[in-house]
Design a protein around this motif. Structure first.
Motif, PDB file in Angstrom:
ATOM      1  N   VAL A 169      -5.037  -8.340  -5.004  1.00 42.16           N
ATOM      2  CA  VAL A 169      -4.385  -7.170  -5.603  1.00 42.16           C
ATOM      3  C   VAL A 169      -2.943  -7.086  -5.102  1.00 42.16           C
ATOM      4  N   THR A 227      -6.951   4.282  -5.895  1.00 41.34           N
ATOM      5  CA  THR A 227      -8.151   4.754  -5.215  1.00 41.34           C
ATOM      6  C   THR A 227      -7.857   6.096  -4.564  1.00 41.34           C
ATOM      7  N   LEU A 283      -8.883  -1.682   2.217  1.00 42.56           N
ATOM      8  CA  LEU A 283      -7.586  -2.275   1.907  1.00 42.56           C
ATOM      9  C   LEU A 283      -7.564  -3.769   2.239  1.00 42.56           C
ATOM     10  N   GLN A 326      -0.757  -4.334  -5.475  1.00 43.37           N
ATOM     11  CA  GLN A 326      -0.453  -3.049  -4.845  1.00 43.37           C
ATOM     12  C   GLN A 326      -1.648  -2.111  -4.981  1.00 43.37           C
ATOM     13  N   THR A 327      -1.833  -1.283  -3.963  1.00 43.12           N
ATOM     14  CA  THR A 327      -2.864  -0.251  -3.992  1.00 43.12           C
ATOM     15  C   THR A 327      -2.200   1.090  -3.740  1.00 43.12           C
ATOM     16  N   CYS A 350      -2.759  -3.494  -9.944  1.00 39.42           N
ATOM     17  CA  CYS A 350      -2.699  -2.281  -9.135  1.00 39.42           C
ATOM     18  C   CYS A 350      -4.076  -1.630  -9.093  1.00 39.42           C
ATOM     19  N   VAL A 351      -4.472  -1.190  -7.910  1.00 37.85           N
ATOM     20  CA  VAL A 351      -5.684  -0.396  -7.737  1.00 37.85           C
ATOM     21  C   VAL A 351      -5.275   1.021  -7.385  1.00 37.85           C
ATOM     22  N   VAL A 369       0.848  -1.180   0.000  1.00 40.23           N
ATOM     23  CA  VAL A 369       0.000   0.000   0.000  1.00 40.23           C
ATOM     24  C   VAL A 369       0.889   1.237   0.000  1.00 40.23           C
ATOM     25  N   LEU A 413      -9.433  -5.488  -0.622  1.00 40.98           N
ATOM     26  CA  LEU A 413      -8.641  -5.472  -1.849  1.00 40.98           C
ATOM     27  C   LEU A 413      -7.528  -6.522  -1.774  1.00 40.98           C
TER      28      LEU A 413
END
Length: 345
Positions: A90, A52, A82, A92-93, A49-50, A3, A85
């Motif tokens: 996922v 947000t 998180l 990486q965010t 990757c997200v 993150v 996700l």
């Protein structure tokens, strides 16, 4: 899952398969989109990757225009978003602060500065209603044209439906606002859950309903702060608490601003989830839960928050809520037993 706050970090992958959105609730529609993202990422040998935003863009505009009604009710905290996700696989965010600079960025600048230079997007997946850039001027056609020009693929996912019902954050918010917890469960694909660290309160509950004066064995509560002023759900709920014992613990919880308490409450003005376990774990003692991370499933709404005129009335109200929560769990257990019996016949 890694993150990052913003994308100017050495750990951010140099290239990725990307999706963009608020992902409030990470509902079944979001989950379907993330599954597709994972597939496309694997085919390309890229991390998923997200991207947000925090705060929610509509929160930002509500604040600067001083129109709080513009802000959407929040389904989940950033922590819970998180967590979900990560559960979807996922890699990486990136949480991008939504501020005046980002709000005023043109669609072309957003594509160049964020998607290309910032995240190295090689594949971008968006929803069918995706808009971006200042005044929401950017749309799918503009993004697709930019992909053609800059060498990244762009895809769009249509609305996700279950039995003819479009799954959306708005639909989840509506179900939660009206206390339809089974419908929220259906839309989310899991029980509606709030998690967080147990924080200190006034310790008033342990004195209420105590077996004798001075003995703190009354309605002990686990206090979790909901870090948004406008939760999608509110009221009194039958709940299950995870993280304190080997098995989930049944309880009754108040999600809201506790209208019966005064301004000297240490959590005054903050939304709090106060949970009373129907059977307090003896190994915790009076203080052992503080600082622990717990997860609370809100299963059934008993009623809206009530304002009590005295501590005696509040004590009676909490006791009744506890009895009603026990009745809910007893009926649920009986129904599960009947269903198991039918399945065996």
């Amino acid at each position: 899952m890694q993150v990052f706050r913003g994308f100017r970090h050495p750990g951010v992958a140099p290239a990725c398969a990307l999706t963009i959105g608020n992902f409030d609730g990470v509902h079944r529609g979001h989950q379907a989109m993330l599954a597709l993202l994972q597939t496309e990422a694997r085919h390309r040998g890229l991390p998923s990757c997200v991207l947000t935003f925090e705060p929610h863009p509509r929160d930002y505009f509500a604040a600067i225009t001083k129109k709080p009604d513009l802000a959407p009710a929040r389904i989940g905290t950033l922590r819970d978003k998180l967590t979900e996700l990560a559960a979807c696989g996922v890699a990486q965010t990136v949480v991008l602060p939504f501020d005046g600079r980002l709000a005023s960025q043109s669609p072309d600048d957003f594509i160049q500065n964020v998607l290309i230079d910032g995240l190295g997007a090689r594949y971008v997946l968006v929803g069918d209603d995706f808009r971006f850039g200042a005044k929401r001027a950017g749309d799918y056609a503009m993004l697709d044209a930019a992909g053609e020009a800059h060498g990244f693929d762009v895809a769009r996912m249509n609305s996700y439906e279950v039995h003819g019902l479009r799954v959306s954050s708005s639909a989840v918010r509506e179900a939660l606002a009206e206390g339809r917890m089974a419908e929220a469960h259906h839309l989310l694909g899991r029980p509606y859950t709030i998690s967080g660290h147990v924080v200190h309160g006034r310790k008033l509950g342990r004195a209420l309903g105590a077996s004798e004066p001075g003995k703190d064995d009354g309605f002990r509560t686990l206090n979790l702060r909901f870090k948004h002023w406008k939760p999608a759900a509110s009221g009194i709920f039958a709940v299950l608490v995870h993280g304190l014992a080997d098995q989930p613990l049944p309880g009754v919880a108040n999600l809201g601003v506790r209208p019966s308490l005064d301004a000297n409450d240490v959590n005054a003005g903050r939304v709090l989830l106060e949970t009373h376990c129907l059977e307090w774990p003896s190994h915790l003692g009076a203080e052992g839960a503080y600082g622990k991370i717990v997860r609370v499933e809100l299963l059934h709404k008993l009623h809206d928050e009530l304002r009590y005129t005295s501590l005696e009335a509040l004590t009676a109200g909490i006791a009744k809520d506890g009895r009603d929560a026990r009745a809910f769990f007893a009926s649920t257990h009986a129904e599960t037993h009947r269903q198991t019996t039918r399945d065996r016949i």
